[in-house]
Design a protein around this motif. Sequence first.
Motif, PDB file in Angstrom:
ATOM      1  N   GLY A  48      46.007  45.212  32.989  1.00 20.09           N
ATOM      2  CA  GLY A  48      45.012  45.234  31.928  1.00 20.09           C
ATOM      3  C   GLY A  48      44.957  43.891  31.234  1.00 20.09           C
ATOM      4  N   GLY A  49      43.773  43.550  30.694  1.00 16.03           N
ATOM      5  CA  GLY A  49      43.638  42.265  30.009  1.00 16.03           C
ATOM      6  C   GLY A  49      42.212  42.014  29.596  1.00 16.03           C
ATOM      7  N   ALA A  50      41.776  40.767  29.767  1.00 18.55           N
ATOM      8  CA  ALA A  50      40.447  40.347  29.320  1.00 18.55           C
ATOM      9  C   ALA A  50      39.689  39.692  30.461  1.00 18.55           C
ATOM     10  N   ALA A  51      38.347  39.828  30.394  1.00 22.42           N
ATOM     11  CA  ALA A  51      37.471  39.200  31.377  1.00 22.42           C
ATOM     12  C   ALA A  51      36.528  38.237  30.659  1.00 22.42           C
ATOM     13  N   TYR A  52      36.112  37.225  31.392  1.00 20.49           N
ATOM     14  CA  TYR A  52      35.193  36.214  30.831  1.00 20.49           C
ATOM     15  C   TYR A  52      34.125  35.920  31.872  1.00 20.49           C
ATOM     16  N   ASP A  53      32.842  35.979  31.442  1.00 19.40           N
ATOM     17  CA  ASP A  53      31.713  35.637  32.306  1.00 19.40           C
ATOM     18  C   ASP A  53      31.049  34.375  31.771  1.00 19.40           C
ATOM     19  N   VAL A  54      30.869  33.402  32.634  1.00 20.24           N
ATOM     20  CA  VAL A  54      30.260  32.132  32.221  1.00 20.24           C
ATOM     21  C   VAL A  54      28.827  32.384  31.743  1.00 20.24           C
ATOM     22  N   GLY A  55      28.498  31.840  30.565  1.00 18.95           N
ATOM     23  CA  GLY A  55      27.157  32.037  30.010  1.00 18.95           C
ATOM     24  C   GLY A  55      26.868  31.071  28.888  1.00 18.95           C
ATOM     25  N   GLU A  56      25.745  31.270  28.204  1.00 18.58           N
ATOM     26  CA  GLU A  56      25.268  30.363  27.165  1.00 18.58           C
ATOM     27  C   GLU A  56      25.727  30.836  25.791  1.00 18.58           C
ATOM     28  N   ALA A  57      27.035  30.840  25.564  1.00 19.45           N
ATOM     29  CA  ALA A  57      27.591  31.254  24.272  1.00 19.45           C
ATOM     30  C   ALA A  57      29.019  30.740  24.191  1.00 19.45           C
ATOM     31  N   ILE A  58      29.590  30.833  22.976  1.00 19.68           N
ATOM     32  CA  ILE A  58      30.974  30.404  22.824  1.00 19.68           C
ATOM     33  C   ILE A  58      31.891  31.363  23.577  1.00 19.68           C
ATOM     34  N   SER A  60      34.559  33.199  22.916  1.00 21.20           N
ATOM     35  CA  SER A  60      34.937  34.510  22.390  1.00 21.20           C
ATOM     36  C   SER A  60      33.810  35.533  22.500  1.00 21.20           C
ATOM     37  N   GLN A  61      32.546  35.076  22.498  1.00 19.45           N
ATOM     38  CA  GLN A  61      31.424  35.999  22.564  1.00 19.45           C
ATOM     39  C   GLN A  61      31.190  36.553  23.967  1.00 19.45           C
ATOM     40  N   LEU A  62      31.842  35.969  24.959  1.00 22.90           N
ATOM     41  CA  LEU A  62      31.644  36.394  26.346  1.00 22.90           C
ATOM     42  C   LEU A  62      32.879  37.099  26.917  1.00 22.90           C
ATOM     43  N   LEU A  63      33.817  37.458  26.036  1.00 22.44           N
ATOM     44  CA  LEU A  63      35.009  38.182  26.480  1.00 22.44           C
ATOM     45  C   LEU A  63      34.743  39.679  26.494  1.00 22.44           C
ATOM     46  N   SER A  64      35.365  40.347  27.443  1.00 24.84           N
ATOM     47  CA  SER A  64      35.283  41.801  27.533  1.00 24.84           C
ATOM     48  C   SER A  64      36.605  42.322  28.084  1.00 24.84           C
ATOM     49  N   PRO A  65      36.941  43.596  27.841  1.00 29.71           N
ATOM     50  CA  PRO A  65      38.183  44.147  28.393  1.00 29.71           C
ATOM     51  C   PRO A  65      38.092  44.285  29.912  1.00 29.71           C
ATOM     52  N   ALA A  66      39.253  44.259  30.555  1.00 32.65           N
ATOM     53  CA  ALA A  66      39.300  44.383  32.015  1.00 32.65           C
ATOM     54  C   ALA A  66      40.523  45.193  32.414  1.00 32.65           C
ATOM     55  N   ILE A  67      40.360  45.995  33.426  1.00 36.26           N
ATOM     56  CA  ILE A  67      41.488  46.701  34.035  1.00 36.26           C
ATOM     57  C   ILE A  67      41.419  46.513  35.546  1.00 36.26           C
ATOM     58  N   GLN A  68      42.573  46.657  36.189  1.00 37.51           N
ATOM     59  CA  GLN A  68      42.618  46.538  37.640  1.00 37.51           C
ATOM     60  C   GLN A  68      43.772  47.366  38.172  1.00 37.51           C
ATOM     61  N   LEU A  69      43.525  48.079  39.254  1.00 42.44           N
ATOM     62  CA  LEU A  69      44.562  48.817  39.979  1.00 42.44           C
ATOM     63  C   LEU A  69      44.735  48.175  41.344  1.00 42.44           C
ATOM     64  N   VAL A  70      45.995  47.981  41.737  1.00 44.01           N
ATOM     65  CA  VAL A  70      46.298  47.307  43.001  1.00 44.01           C
ATOM     66  C   VAL A  70      47.274  48.164  43.796  1.00 44.01           C
ATOM     67  N   ALA A  71      47.021  48.292  45.098  1.00 42.84           N
ATOM     68  CA  ALA A  71      47.976  48.901  46.029  1.00 42.84           C
ATOM     69  C   ALA A  71      48.153  47.927  47.187  1.00 42.84           C
ATOM     70  N   GLY A  72      49.403  47.620  47.529  1.00 42.06           N
ATOM     71  CA  GLY A  72      49.635  46.616  48.556  1.00 42.06           C
ATOM     72  C   GLY A  72      50.818  46.934  49.432  1.00 42.06           C
ATOM     73  N   TYR A  73      50.913  46.180  50.515  1.00 42.15           N
ATOM     74  CA  TYR A  73      52.040  46.312  51.449  1.00 42.15           C
ATOM     75  C   TYR A  73      52.583  44.918  51.736  1.00 42.15           C
ATOM     76  N   GLN A  74      53.881  44.724  51.485  1.00 42.39           N
ATOM     77  CA  GLN A  74      54.531  43.441  51.717  1.00 42.39           C
ATOM     78  C   GLN A  74      55.171  43.480  53.102  1.00 42.39           C
ATOM     79  N   PHE A  75      54.594  42.716  54.058  1.00 43.23           N
ATOM     80  CA  PHE A  75      55.072  42.747  55.437  1.00 43.23           C
ATOM     81  C   PHE A  75      56.431  42.071  55.588  1.00 43.23           C
ATOM     82  N   ASP A  76      56.581  40.935  54.961  1.00 41.29           N
ATOM     83  CA  ASP A  76      57.861  40.227  54.960  1.00 41.29           C
ATOM     84  C   ASP A  76      57.980  39.480  53.642  1.00 41.29           C
ATOM     85  N   GLU A  77      58.975  38.618  53.552  1.00 46.75           N
ATOM     86  CA  GLU A  77      59.216  37.934  52.281  1.00 46.75           C
ATOM     87  C   GLU A  77      58.079  36.979  51.918  1.00 46.75           C
ATOM     88  N   LEU A  78      57.234  36.620  52.888  1.00 45.03           N
ATOM     89  CA  LEU A  78      56.190  35.626  52.667  1.00 45.03           C
ATOM     90  C   LEU A  78      54.794  36.245  52.546  1.00 45.03           C
TER      91      LEU A  78
END
Length: 378
Positions: A48-58, A60-78
Amino acid sequence: MRRLLITLSIIAGAVLSVSAQKDTIVERKLVYASRPFFVPHWYIKAQGGAAYDVGEAIFSQLLSPAIQLVAGYQFDELWGLRGSLSGIWAKNRYAYPEAKYKWNFIQPSLEAEVELLPLFLGRNPERVASLFAFAGLGVAYSFNNDEAVEADKRYGIDFKKLWTGQRWNPVAKFGLGADYKVTENLSFGAEVNVNMLPDHFNSKLGRNDNRDWHFNALISLKYSIGKSHGRTEDVYEEIYHLPMPEPVKQEEFVDVPVEKISFNVNIHFLINQSVIRSNQIPKLSRLLQYLREHPKAFIRLSGYADKETGTPLINMRLSRERAQVVSQYLQDAGIQEWRIRRFAKGDKVQPFDIPEDNRVCICYVYDPDNPVPQAFDY
């Protein structure tokens, strides 16, 4: 009948061998030390955190909340592969006439992930910190763009890229992240990612290019399913030898001239060992039979070691142990100690041309009843 006697003799010799070796000392020599190894595993992340979209404003006015869910598989150490699902909404502003608006989107992505610390610091499955980079492709399903549509009607903005209903936008995604492991399975971390989308994403016509940019800064809670690493066990080589007797002065033994030797028997050993092997038991059983049938005969035991391996000091000890273990075997089988002479030759003398054959105790037998050298059948 003869076969039966030979079979019984071999069995008796084997039993006596076990008895002779019951006091054998086992020396454990470390060959391979324990080391960590990587275990492939699945993991999940909640972010969870914040998102920013490039636009014609300062900013802070272009910030919005953001969430993300991730599922992954680590094949090896790399290397690893992960799928992500992000979104909620994005926001933007039109400079003149001024209008602010937001829209909803959901973005699934598939990304390849590479760990950076093993590349620069070397592999270490037990490392608690992780620094990784990732890149992949996805699609943004955008919907509920009603505020932009309303602003376009109310203010006559004439959005050049305005969309209505729903829209699918391809996404190129890449970023950096870090995790810190607090338990075997639980980690905390952070991630920054950049998403490049077509110019329709925010309904506005871009000034300098034909694409829109969506940024996310997220904190993470990661759970690894199962173990991510393990450790091998120490590997030891077991070396068997009898307790060392007190050193015996050489002058206490009376050697036998070679020309008076009736025959000899060779008892071979493995490298760096002084344990009588099972395939040498038939020789000793036949030798015992001869000594019992010829009570006047006595025996000289000469221990040797292979000079191609070990040091002179180690090889002298090995040769002494080899002569001692054969002597003990014969004594436990009933041969009187006074009939046995022991010598340790170390690696100064090599009786055979093949190095492996010099890991041996040669049993020289002198029998007054058979003073002429003869072949010994075993």
